[in-house]
Scaffold this motif. Structure first.
Motif, mmCIF file in Angstrom:
data_model
loop_
_atom_site.group_PDB
_atom_site.id
_atom_site.type_symbol
_atom_site.label_atom_id
_atom_site.label_comp_id
_atom_site.label_asym_id
_atom_site.label_seq_id
_atom_site.Cartn_x
_atom_site.Cartn_y
_atom_site.Cartn_z
ATOM 1 N N LEU A 124 0.857 -1.189 0.000
ATOM 2 C CA LEU A 124 0.000 0.000 0.000
ATOM 3 C C LEU A 124 0.887 1.232 0.000
ATOM 4 N N HIS A 125 0.592 2.178 -0.899
ATOM 5 C CA HIS A 125 1.328 3.444 -0.972
ATOM 6 C C HIS A 125 0.332 4.588 -0.860
ATOM 7 N N GLN A 126 0.641 5.525 0.013
ATOM 8 C CA GLN A 126 -0.138 6.759 0.092
ATOM 9 C C GLN A 126 0.855 7.887 0.312
ATOM 10 N N GLY A 127 0.943 8.763 -0.669
ATOM 11 C CA GLY A 127 1.980 9.781 -0.611
ATOM 12 C C GLY A 127 3.328 9.096 -0.581
ATOM 13 N N GLY A 128 4.198 9.471 0.342
ATOM 14 C CA GLY A 128 5.501 8.831 0.474
ATOM 15 C C GLY A 128 5.506 7.663 1.436
ATOM 16 N N ASP A 129 4.391 7.396 2.112
ATOM 17 C CA ASP A 129 4.317 6.301 3.067
ATOM 18 C C ASP A 129 4.019 4.988 2.348
ATOM 19 N N THR A 130 4.706 3.920 2.770
ATOM 20 C CA THR A 130 4.476 2.612 2.170
ATOM 21 C C THR A 130 4.318 1.559 3.266
ATOM 22 N N PHE A 131 3.506 0.563 2.981
ATOM 23 C CA PHE A 131 3.266 -0.556 3.884
ATOM 24 C C PHE A 131 3.329 -1.832 3.052
#
Length: 168
Positions: A124-131
């Motif tokens: 999952l990517h949202q903006g620069g955050d990734t999981f």
């Protein structure tokens, strides 16, 4: 052929009319579907697309080797299930927010809840955050992520990894 077209329209109409599928502007956008095959069961409320499926509506895009669309008893879209080596879902929850992008071998989008489940090799990517992990669950409106290394449908243990960008 005419009946099949009418049934398909009845199945897809809730996508256009349901503002819960996407943000307001997405719900008003036309739905574009590309696939090699469609199996429609109006009584069961399902449409199964196979063969490099690509479904788009506004900022929302769902792809996979197979995508099943399900309606509830009221005829409203309830779930979309995409499967494949790398199924993909993207949507921009709000025009002022970054695009949310998710991958997995299975993606289940729960329309009314605006919740996505990413299963097996989930990312999952949202903006620069990734999981990354075996199982990720994301609530679009609340911006809540729940992650697990193991889960139903997950092959083996897939440890959770995160990259969070500092607040600006």
């Amino acid at each position: 052929m005419k009946r099949t077209s009418a049934l398909l329209l009845c199945l897809l109409l809730p996508l256009v009319a349901a503002p819960t599928l996407a943000q307001g502007r997405d719900a008003e956008a036309p739905i574009e579907v590309e696939a090699d095959r469609l199996d429609l069961d109006d009584r069961a409320g399902t449409a199964v697309y196979t063969g490099e499926v690509d479904i788009r509506q506004g900022s929302m895009r769902l792809t996979g080797d197979r995508v099943e669309i399900q309606r509830n008893a009221q005829g409203q879209l309830s779930r979309a299930i995409a499967t494949g080596e790398r199924a993909y879902l993207e949507q921009q929850p709000d025009p002022s927010e970054p695009m949310v992008r998710g991958w997995g071998r299975t993606i289940i989008y729960h329309v009314a809840e605006r919740r996505m489940e990413l299963i097996d090799r989930a990312e999952l990517h949202q903006g620069g955050d990734t999981f990354d992990g075996g199982y990720l669950e994301y609530f679009l409106d609340r911006r809540v992520v729940q992650a697990r290394s193991e889960g139903e449908g997950v092959e083996g243990r897939q440890r959770i990894r995160m990259t969070l960008q500092p607040e600006q």
